[in-house]
Design an enzyme around this catalytic site. Sequence first.
Site, mmCIF file in Angstrom:
data_model
loop_
_atom_site.group_PDB
_atom_site.id
_atom_site.type_symbol
_atom_site.label_atom_id
_atom_site.label_comp_id
_atom_site.label_asym_id
_atom_site.label_seq_id
_atom_site.Cartn_x
_atom_site.Cartn_y
_atom_site.Cartn_z
ATOM 1 C CE LYS A 82 1.557 33.206 69.609
ATOM 2 N NZ LYS A 82 1.422 32.544 70.999
ATOM 3 C CG ASP A 84 2.820 33.525 74.174
ATOM 4 O OD1 ASP A 84 1.811 33.915 74.440
ATOM 5 O OD2 ASP A 84 3.136 33.150 73.068
ATOM 6 C CB ALA A 86 9.604 21.761 67.953
ATOM 7 N N GLY A 87 6.793 24.487 68.184
ATOM 8 C CA GLY A 87 6.491 25.560 67.374
ATOM 9 C C GLY A 87 6.887 26.859 68.110
ATOM 10 N NE ARG A 123 3.300 16.796 62.947
ATOM 11 C CZ ARG A 123 2.216 17.427 62.734
ATOM 12 N NH1 ARG A 123 1.186 16.973 62.540
ATOM 13 N NH2 ARG A 123 2.219 18.837 62.279
ATOM 14 C CB THR A 124 8.583 17.870 62.238
ATOM 15 O OG1 THR A 124 7.489 17.908 61.755
ATOM 16 C CG2 THR A 124 9.526 18.391 61.087
ATOM 17 N N GLY A 182 -3.593 25.812 80.352
ATOM 18 C CA GLY A 182 -3.028 27.135 79.649
ATOM 19 C C GLY A 182 -3.848 28.342 80.184
HETATM 20 P P1 NAP Z 1 2.650 26.176 66.066
HETATM 21 O O1 NAP Z 1 3.518 27.247 65.956
HETATM 22 O O2 NAP Z 1 1.696 25.847 64.997
HETATM 23 O O3 NAP Z 1 3.250 24.623 66.446
HETATM 24 C C1 NAP Z 1 2.382 23.539 66.632
HETATM 25 C C2 NAP Z 1 3.283 22.416 67.083
HETATM 26 O O4 NAP Z 1 2.323 21.258 67.183
HETATM 27 C C3 NAP Z 1 4.330 21.998 66.561
HETATM 28 O O5 NAP Z 1 5.180 21.334 66.957
HETATM 29 C C4 NAP Z 1 3.625 20.815 65.634
HETATM 30 O O6 NAP Z 1 4.681 19.746 65.332
HETATM 31 C C5 NAP Z 1 2.629 20.217 66.701
HETATM 32 N N1 NAP Z 1 1.554 19.418 66.227
HETATM 33 C C6 NAP Z 1 0.560 19.852 65.568
HETATM 34 N N2 NAP Z 1 -0.150 18.927 65.077
HETATM 35 C C7 NAP Z 1 0.331 17.729 65.415
HETATM 36 C C8 NAP Z 1 -0.059 16.425 65.337
HETATM 37 N N3 NAP Z 1 -1.104 15.891 64.751
HETATM 38 N N4 NAP Z 1 0.578 15.618 65.948
HETATM 39 C C9 NAP Z 1 1.710 15.930 66.672
HETATM 40 N N5 NAP Z 1 2.252 17.189 66.831
HETATM 41 C C10 NAP Z 1 1.520 18.081 66.378
HETATM 42 O O7 NAP Z 1 1.706 26.616 67.428
HETATM 43 P P2 NAP Z 1 2.182 27.500 68.638
HETATM 44 O O8 NAP Z 1 1.770 28.738 68.535
HETATM 45 O O9 NAP Z 1 3.341 26.808 69.392
HETATM 46 O O10 NAP Z 1 1.077 27.011 69.804
HETATM 47 C C11 NAP Z 1 0.964 25.299 70.219
HETATM 48 C C12 NAP Z 1 -0.310 25.243 71.209
HETATM 49 O O11 NAP Z 1 0.042 26.289 72.315
HETATM 50 C C13 NAP Z 1 -1.556 25.829 70.789
HETATM 51 O O12 NAP Z 1 -2.618 24.591 71.220
HETATM 52 C C14 NAP Z 1 -1.793 26.830 71.395
HETATM 53 O O13 NAP Z 1 -3.384 27.129 71.479
HETATM 54 C C15 NAP Z 1 -1.289 26.835 72.511
HETATM 55 N N6 NAP Z 1 -0.875 28.304 73.074
HETATM 56 C C16 NAP Z 1 -1.421 28.563 74.392
HETATM 57 C C17 NAP Z 1 -1.174 29.728 74.952
HETATM 58 C C18 NAP Z 1 -1.459 30.263 76.197
HETATM 59 O O14 NAP Z 1 -1.630 31.383 76.621
HETATM 60 N N7 NAP Z 1 -2.307 29.402 76.960
HETATM 61 C C19 NAP Z 1 -0.032 30.772 74.176
HETATM 62 C C20 NAP Z 1 0.339 30.353 72.837
HETATM 63 C C21 NAP Z 1 -0.205 29.207 72.621
HETATM 64 P P3 NAP Z 1 5.418 19.858 63.874
HETATM 65 O O15 NAP Z 1 6.534 20.606 64.078
HETATM 66 O O16 NAP Z 1 5.693 18.394 63.422
HETATM 67 O O17 NAP Z 1 4.330 20.442 62.683
#
Ligand code: NAP
Length: 277
Positions: A66, A102, A127-128, A151-152, A238
Amino acid sequence: MPDKYGIIGYPLKHSLSPFMHNRYAYYLGENESYEAFEVLPSELKNELSRLYDAHILGLNITVPYKQDVLNYLCYIDGAAQMIGAVNTLKYTNTGYAGYNTDAEGLSISLKESGINLKGKDVLILGAGGVARAVAYVCISQGCSSLSVLNRTYENAEKIANDFSGKAYDYSSTDSLDRHEYIAFQATNVGMYPNTDEHLPVPDSLYSKFSAGIDLIYNPKETDFIKTVSKHGGKVINGFSMLINQALASRKIWKPDEIIPADIRRKVFNECTDYSWS
Ligand code: NAP
């Protein structure tokens, strides 16, 4: 030839989007196809130009692209620029234009659940890419404070700086001393198939959540949802956000398309069965 759409991500095996969009097309009688394009990180740029040349009219972008995709667009919509992430591309004569639905999907989902962020203290876990859309919605709706726990720490700090919030990592949850939060779970933790994973958050913090919104939609009830619920907080997952961001993407691709309420309901129910059966 059908009008072609699709989703780019990696991995994509569990994405609901192809099923969902193909069901809308089926019920609306539209000559349209929607495919999953699983793309390796090294191939993102080439794949985007290949899909553009193949006249793919609209794309959804999911984890982990993204933010990377911002480098390859001819136009970025204002909200997507503020969020710093794009989840929807539209074909134009000069390249793909990028949007973020989103934020709109989440806003509609909150409204449907009667959750109002105005004047509320908000905590975002994660914080992704999607956490940035959450922060944008919270600020746009006039939350009273924004805390980002991740986490980070550096990643939390970046969002906190961009959206006038405060950053924390899991070693400093004691300093989250507000009485009540609306909490958003925006990490991958607990997502299928790793459903027994849980965040390193103490129970005492969960007891401060008046509402917990988990952005994960599979499983229906994550550990986060169960724990917030156990402490008496209101919970939503979600799923409704996912459906509403998809509808907002279709509005960008096909501004004249009208999806009657009965078709929305049918596709919603079919997607529920598809995800959780
Ligand atoms: P992303 O950019 O990859 O970010 C992932 C986040 O999760 C980061 O903050 C990461 O921390 C943290 N994380 C990953 N593994 C971890 C662990 N083992 N312990 C603690 N923190 C951890 O992903 P994203 O696009 O933001 O998506 C995040 C979630 O939202 C996903 O589950 C996705 O399916 C969901 N989502 C849902 C919708 C919806 O429409 N419902 C839309 C978008 C996303 P670090 O910074 O430390 O790596």
